[in-house]
Design a protein around this motif. Structure first.
Motif, PDB file in Angstrom:
ATOM      1  N   LEU A 195       5.590 -12.464 -86.640  1.00  0.00           N
ATOM      2  CA  LEU A 195       5.516 -12.428 -88.103  1.00  0.00           C
ATOM      3  C   LEU A 195       4.407 -13.333 -88.634  1.00  0.00           C
ATOM      4  O   LEU A 195       3.774 -13.025 -89.650  1.00  0.00           O
ATOM      5  CB  LEU A 195       6.848 -12.837 -88.729  1.00  0.00           C
ATOM      6  N   ILE A 196       4.163 -14.451 -87.966  1.00  0.00           N
ATOM      7  CA  ILE A 196       3.084 -15.339 -88.390  1.00  0.00           C
ATOM      8  C   ILE A 196       1.736 -14.684 -88.117  1.00  0.00           C
ATOM      9  O   ILE A 196       0.816 -14.748 -88.940  1.00  0.00           O
ATOM     10  CB  ILE A 196       3.215 -16.712 -87.688  1.00  0.00           C
ATOM     11  N   ARG A 197       1.610 -14.023 -86.997  1.00  0.00           N
ATOM     12  CA  ARG A 197       0.381 -13.271 -86.702  1.00  0.00           C
ATOM     13  C   ARG A 197       0.169 -12.194 -87.769  1.00  0.00           C
ATOM     14  O   ARG A 197      -0.944 -12.012 -88.271  1.00  0.00           O
ATOM     15  CB  ARG A 197       0.478 -12.646 -85.311  1.00  0.00           C
ATOM     16  N   PHE A 198       1.255 -11.475 -88.110  1.00  0.00           N
ATOM     17  CA  PHE A 198       1.136 -10.451 -89.152  1.00  0.00           C
ATOM     18  C   PHE A 198       0.672 -11.062 -90.464  1.00  0.00           C
ATOM     19  O   PHE A 198      -0.168 -10.482 -91.164  1.00  0.00           O
ATOM     20  CB  PHE A 198       2.468  -9.738 -89.379  1.00  0.00           C
ATOM     21  N   ALA A 199       1.227 -12.219 -90.836  1.00  0.00           N
ATOM     22  CA  ALA A 199       0.874 -12.847 -92.112  1.00  0.00           C
ATOM     23  C   ALA A 199      -0.633 -13.036 -92.231  1.00  0.00           C
ATOM     24  O   ALA A 199      -1.227 -12.771 -93.283  1.00  0.00           O
ATOM     25  CB  ALA A 199       1.593 -14.186 -92.254  1.00  0.00           C
ATOM     26  N   CYS A 200      -1.246 -13.482 -91.160  1.00  0.00           N
ATOM     27  CA  CYS A 200      -2.687 -13.748 -91.175  1.00  0.00           C
ATOM     28  C   CYS A 200      -3.495 -12.457 -91.115  1.00  0.00           C
ATOM     29  O   CYS A 200      -4.499 -12.305 -91.825  1.00  0.00           O
ATOM     30  CB  CYS A 200      -3.051 -14.660 -90.010  1.00  0.00           C
ATOM     31  N   GLU A 201      -3.062 -11.524 -90.291  1.00  0.00           N
ATOM     32  CA  GLU A 201      -3.759 -10.236 -90.191  1.00  0.00           C
ATOM     33  C   GLU A 201      -3.628  -9.451 -91.492  1.00  0.00           C
ATOM     34  O   GLU A 201      -4.564  -8.747 -91.906  1.00  0.00           O
ATOM     35  CB  GLU A 201      -3.189  -9.428 -89.029  1.00  0.00           C
ATOM     36  N   ALA A 202      -2.472  -9.576 -92.165  1.00  0.00           N
ATOM     37  CA  ALA A 202      -2.255  -8.845 -93.408  1.00  0.00           C
ATOM     38  C   ALA A 202      -3.281  -9.227 -94.461  1.00  0.00           C
ATOM     39  O   ALA A 202      -3.774  -8.366 -95.207  1.00  0.00           O
ATOM     40  CB  ALA A 202      -0.843  -9.102 -93.935  1.00  0.00           C
ATOM     41  N   GLY A 203      -3.620 -10.510 -94.527  1.00  0.00           N
ATOM     42  CA  GLY A 203      -4.623 -10.940 -95.485  1.00  0.00           C
ATOM     43  C   GLY A 203      -5.957 -10.266 -95.249  1.00  0.00           C
ATOM     44  O   GLY A 203      -6.663  -9.892 -96.200  1.00  0.00           O
ATOM     45  N   ALA A 204      -6.294 -10.082 -93.971  1.00  0.00           N
ATOM     46  CA  ALA A 204      -7.543  -9.405 -93.637  1.00  0.00           C
ATOM     47  C   ALA A 204      -7.493  -7.930 -94.032  1.00  0.00           C
ATOM     48  O   ALA A 204      -8.486  -7.361 -94.490  1.00  0.00           O
ATOM     49  CB  ALA A 204      -7.833  -9.549 -92.146  1.00  0.00           C
ATOM     50  N   VAL A 205      -6.331  -7.307 -93.868  1.00  0.00           N
ATOM     51  CA  VAL A 205      -6.178  -5.897 -94.273  1.00  0.00           C
ATOM     52  C   VAL A 205      -6.302  -5.779 -95.788  1.00  0.00           C
ATOM     53  O   VAL A 205      -7.015  -4.903 -96.305  1.00  0.00           O
ATOM     54  CB  VAL A 205      -4.818  -5.338 -93.803  1.00  0.00           C
ATOM     55  N   ILE A 206      -5.631  -6.650 -96.513  1.00  0.00           N
ATOM     56  CA  ILE A 206      -5.684  -6.637 -97.977  1.00  0.00           C
ATOM     57  C   ILE A 206      -7.122  -6.843 -98.454  1.00  0.00           C
ATOM     58  O   ILE A 206      -7.581  -6.221 -99.413  1.00  0.00           O
ATOM     59  CB  ILE A 206      -4.754  -7.712 -98.558  1.00  0.00           C
ATOM     60  N   GLY A 207      -7.849  -7.738 -97.750  1.00  0.00           N
ATOM     61  CA  GLY A 207      -9.227  -8.038 -98.121  1.00  0.00           C
ATOM     62  C   GLY A 207     -10.253  -7.073 -97.565  1.00  0.00           C
ATOM     63  O   GLY A 207     -11.460  -7.317 -97.692  1.00  0.00           O
ATOM     64  N   ASN A 208      -9.780  -5.993 -96.919  1.00  0.00           N
ATOM     65  CA  ASN A 208     -10.686  -4.971 -96.377  1.00  0.00           C
ATOM     66  C   ASN A 208     -11.704  -5.581 -95.423  1.00  0.00           C
ATOM     67  O   ASN A 208     -12.899  -5.233 -95.446  1.00  0.00           O
ATOM     68  CB  ASN A 208     -11.403  -4.225 -97.515  1.00  0.00           C
ATOM     69  N   ALA A 209     -11.237  -6.481 -94.553  1.00  0.00           N
ATOM     70  CA  ALA A 209     -12.121  -7.122 -93.585  1.00  0.00           C
ATOM     71  C   ALA A 209     -12.532  -6.144 -92.499  1.00  0.00           C
ATOM     72  O   ALA A 209     -11.851  -5.142 -92.242  1.00  0.00           O
ATOM     73  CB  ALA A 209     -11.404  -8.319 -92.954  1.00  0.00           C
ATOM     74  N   ASN A 210     -13.646  -6.434 -91.837  1.00  0.00           N
ATOM     75  CA  ASN A 210     -14.059  -5.594 -90.721  1.00  0.00           C
ATOM     76  C   ASN A 210     -13.140  -5.828 -89.525  1.00  0.00           C
ATOM     77  O   ASN A 210     -12.417  -6.832 -89.472  1.00  0.00           O
ATOM     78  CB  ASN A 210     -15.533  -5.850 -90.369  1.00  0.00           C
ATOM     79  N   PRO A 211     -13.129  -4.912 -88.545  1.00  0.00           N
ATOM     80  CA  PRO A 211     -12.203  -5.030 -87.411  1.00  0.00           C
ATOM     81  C   PRO A 211     -12.334  -6.350 -86.650  1.00  0.00           C
ATOM     82  O   PRO A 211     -11.321  -6.911 -86.208  1.00  0.00           O
ATOM     83  CB  PRO A 211     -12.582  -3.835 -86.525  1.00  0.00           C
ATOM     84  N   GLU A 212     -13.551  -6.860 -86.511  1.00  0.00           N
ATOM     85  CA  GLU A 212     -13.737  -8.121 -85.788  1.00  0.00           C
ATOM     86  C   GLU A 212     -13.059  -9.279 -86.509  1.00  0.00           C
ATOM     87  O   GLU A 212     -12.375 -10.100 -85.886  1.00  0.00           O
ATOM     88  CB  GLU A 212     -15.233  -8.419 -85.629  1.00  0.00           C
ATOM     89  N   ASP A 213     -13.224  -9.350 -87.830  1.00  0.00           N
ATOM     90  CA  ASP A 213     -12.599 -10.425 -88.592  1.00  0.00           C
ATOM     91  C   ASP A 213     -11.083 -10.256 -88.656  1.00  0.00           C
ATOM     92  O   ASP A 213     -10.341 -11.243 -88.653  1.00  0.00           O
ATOM     93  CB  ASP A 213     -13.175 -10.484 -90.001  1.00  0.00           C
ATOM     94  N   ARG A 214     -10.628  -9.013 -88.716  1.00  0.00           N
ATOM     95  CA  ARG A 214      -9.180  -8.780 -88.698  1.00  0.00           C
ATOM     96  C   ARG A 214      -8.578  -9.298 -87.391  1.00  0.00           C
ATOM     97  O   ARG A 214      -7.538  -9.965 -87.406  1.00  0.00           O
ATOM     98  CB  ARG A 214      -8.887  -7.282 -88.871  1.00  0.00           C
ATOM     99  N   GLU A 215      -9.244  -9.032 -86.273  1.00  0.00           N
ATOM    100  CA  GLU A 215      -8.741  -9.513 -84.992  1.00  0.00           C
ATOM    101  C   GLU A 215      -8.830 -11.038 -84.907  1.00  0.00           C
ATOM    102  O   GLU A 215      -7.951 -11.696 -84.350  1.00  0.00           O
ATOM    103  CB  GLU A 215      -9.532  -8.876 -83.844  1.00  0.00           C
ATOM    104  N   ARG A 216      -9.874 -11.610 -85.481  1.00  0.00           N
ATOM    105  CA  ARG A 216     -10.023 -13.065 -85.481  1.00  0.00           C
ATOM    106  C   ARG A 216      -8.862 -13.724 -86.235  1.00  0.00           C
ATOM    107  O   ARG A 216      -8.310 -14.729 -85.797  1.00  0.00           O
ATOM    108  CB  ARG A 216     -11.363 -13.453 -86.118  1.00  0.00           C
ATOM    109  N   LEU A 217      -8.502 -13.154 -87.381  1.00  0.00           N
ATOM    110  CA  LEU A 217      -7.380 -13.693 -88.152  1.00  0.00           C
ATOM    111  C   LEU A 217      -6.057 -13.496 -87.411  1.00  0.00           C
ATOM    112  O   LEU A 217      -5.173 -14.360 -87.444  1.00  0.00           O
ATOM    113  CB  LEU A 217      -7.330 -13.042 -89.528  1.00  0.00           C
ATOM    114  N   ALA A 218      -5.926 -12.363 -86.718  1.00  0.00           N
ATOM    115  CA  ALA A 218      -4.715 -12.131 -85.936  1.00  0.00           C
ATOM    116  C   ALA A 218      -4.592 -13.150 -84.804  1.00  0.00           C
ATOM    117  O   ALA A 218      -3.497 -13.674 -84.538  1.00  0.00           O
ATOM    118  CB  ALA A 218      -4.716 -10.705 -85.379  1.00  0.00           C
ATOM    119  N   GLU A 219      -5.709 -13.450 -84.139  1.00  0.00           N
ATOM    120  CA  GLU A 219      -5.686 -14.439 -83.049  1.00  0.00           C
ATOM    121  C   GLU A 219      -5.384 -15.835 -83.581  1.00  0.00           C
ATOM    122  O   GLU A 219      -4.666 -16.613 -82.948  1.00  0.00           O
ATOM    123  CB  GLU A 219      -7.020 -14.425 -82.299  1.00  0.00           C
TER     124      GLU A 219
END
Length: 305
Positions: A195-219
């Motif tokens: 759920l914590i990983r989702f919380a960070c990845e969700a922000g990237a999805v909401i912000g329309n981040a590129n796949p690399e940045d989305r994965e960076r936030l997930a990590e």
């Protein structure tokens, strides 16, 4: 972290928590919403008791700060944050039940099944879980359909069999058969980290981040998720129940294996320092824009409750 940095972080955390609390208070009123026949008052009271009972609202904070990193400090991020808090709160309500951890106190108050009864707690948890997905999918959450589908899919995976509930199942099994170190890490990555990983990845999805940045936030979310569980296990050993607002020492009493029990307190503290460094390294490309998220990693590792 300087005193000024700490003050800014604490103020932002409180501000985000207050915003989520206000939205959840409104969303969980007794007044039926469009398309609902009625809202049973006792069920709503049990839901509110399970959600509006304090707490740092760390997961919502991570959603909103991760979204802000990509310039998306929008009402949509707040609604997704509230949805995630509903999922987290449902998990605590069910986790406290006699068939699970059998806890009487949560955040210094009686758990839902103690305040009401077991049936009310089960239904309150079921309702919070279901409502979370409605919040994301609803028209009031102003995101494009593709983003909503991505968020619903990611949250379902994080909360489901390959994430939180699967981790809960492994945790119950661990009371009978102690897992090895790899098993403990897998369990914790699912039960707490997902759920914590989702919380960070969700922000990237909401912000329309590129796949690399989305994965960076997930990590980044994975790193601080492990840190959160390590800190929690450390507090279970070192803190008292009055300070924590819930029972402590339960892992040892139940014979559960944790990384703290395997390696000791000093090793755990070194691991926490390493995870903070890893989180900061993952955020380095974002520069000063990620300052609050870096501070969040340190806060998680050093928290006292």
């Amino acid at each position: 972290m300087t005193d000024q940095d700490t003050s800014l972080f604490q103020m932002t955390l409180l501000h985000r928590a207050a915003a989520v609390e206000a939205l959840l208070t409104d969303l969980l009123s007794d007044q039926p919403q469009d398309g609902e026949i009625s809202r049973p008052p006792r069920l709503m009271a049990a839901m509110r008791h399970g959600v509006l009972n304090g707490g740092k609202r760390l997961r919502p904070f991570l959603v909103m700060e991760s979204a802000a990193l990509f310039g998306a400090g929008t009402p949509a991020a707040l609604r997704v944050a509230a949805a995630l808090e509903c999922i987290h709160s449902y998990s605590l309500v069910h986790d406290d039940l006699p068939a699970m951890d059998n806890d009487d106190m949560r955040r210094g108050q009686p758990t839902v099944h103690r305040k009401f009864d077991e049936a009310a707690a089960i239904l309150a948890g079921d309702s919070l879980l279901t409502y979370a997905f409605e919040l994301i999918a609803a028209e009031a959450t102003e995101l494009d359909p593709g983003a909503k589908v991505a968020l619903v899919t990611a949250l379902a995976r994080a909360a489901g069999i390959g994430g939180m509930t699967g981790g809960q199942a492994l945790d119950l099994e661990a009371e009978k058969v102690k897992p090895d170190e790899a098993g403990i890490i897998r369990l914790q990555a699912m039960k707490t980290g997902a759920l914590i990983r989702f919380a960070c990845e969700a922000g990237a999805v909401i912000g329309n981040a590129n796949p690399e940045d989305r994965e960076r936030l997930a990590e980044y979310g994975s790193a601080i998720g492990l840190a959160f569980q390590l800190a929690d296990d450390l507090l279970d050993v070192t803190a008292d129940a009055a300070h924590m607002g819930k029972a402590t020492g339960k892992d040892a009493a139940a014979g559960k294996a944790t990384l703290v029990s395997l390696h000791g307190i000093d090793w755990t503290k070194r691991q926490l320092s390493g995870l903070v460094a890893q989180a900061e390294e993952l955020l380095a490309p974002f520069g000063e824009k990620a300052a609050l998220l870096k501070q969040a990693a340190r806060f998680i590792a050093e928290r006292q409750s």
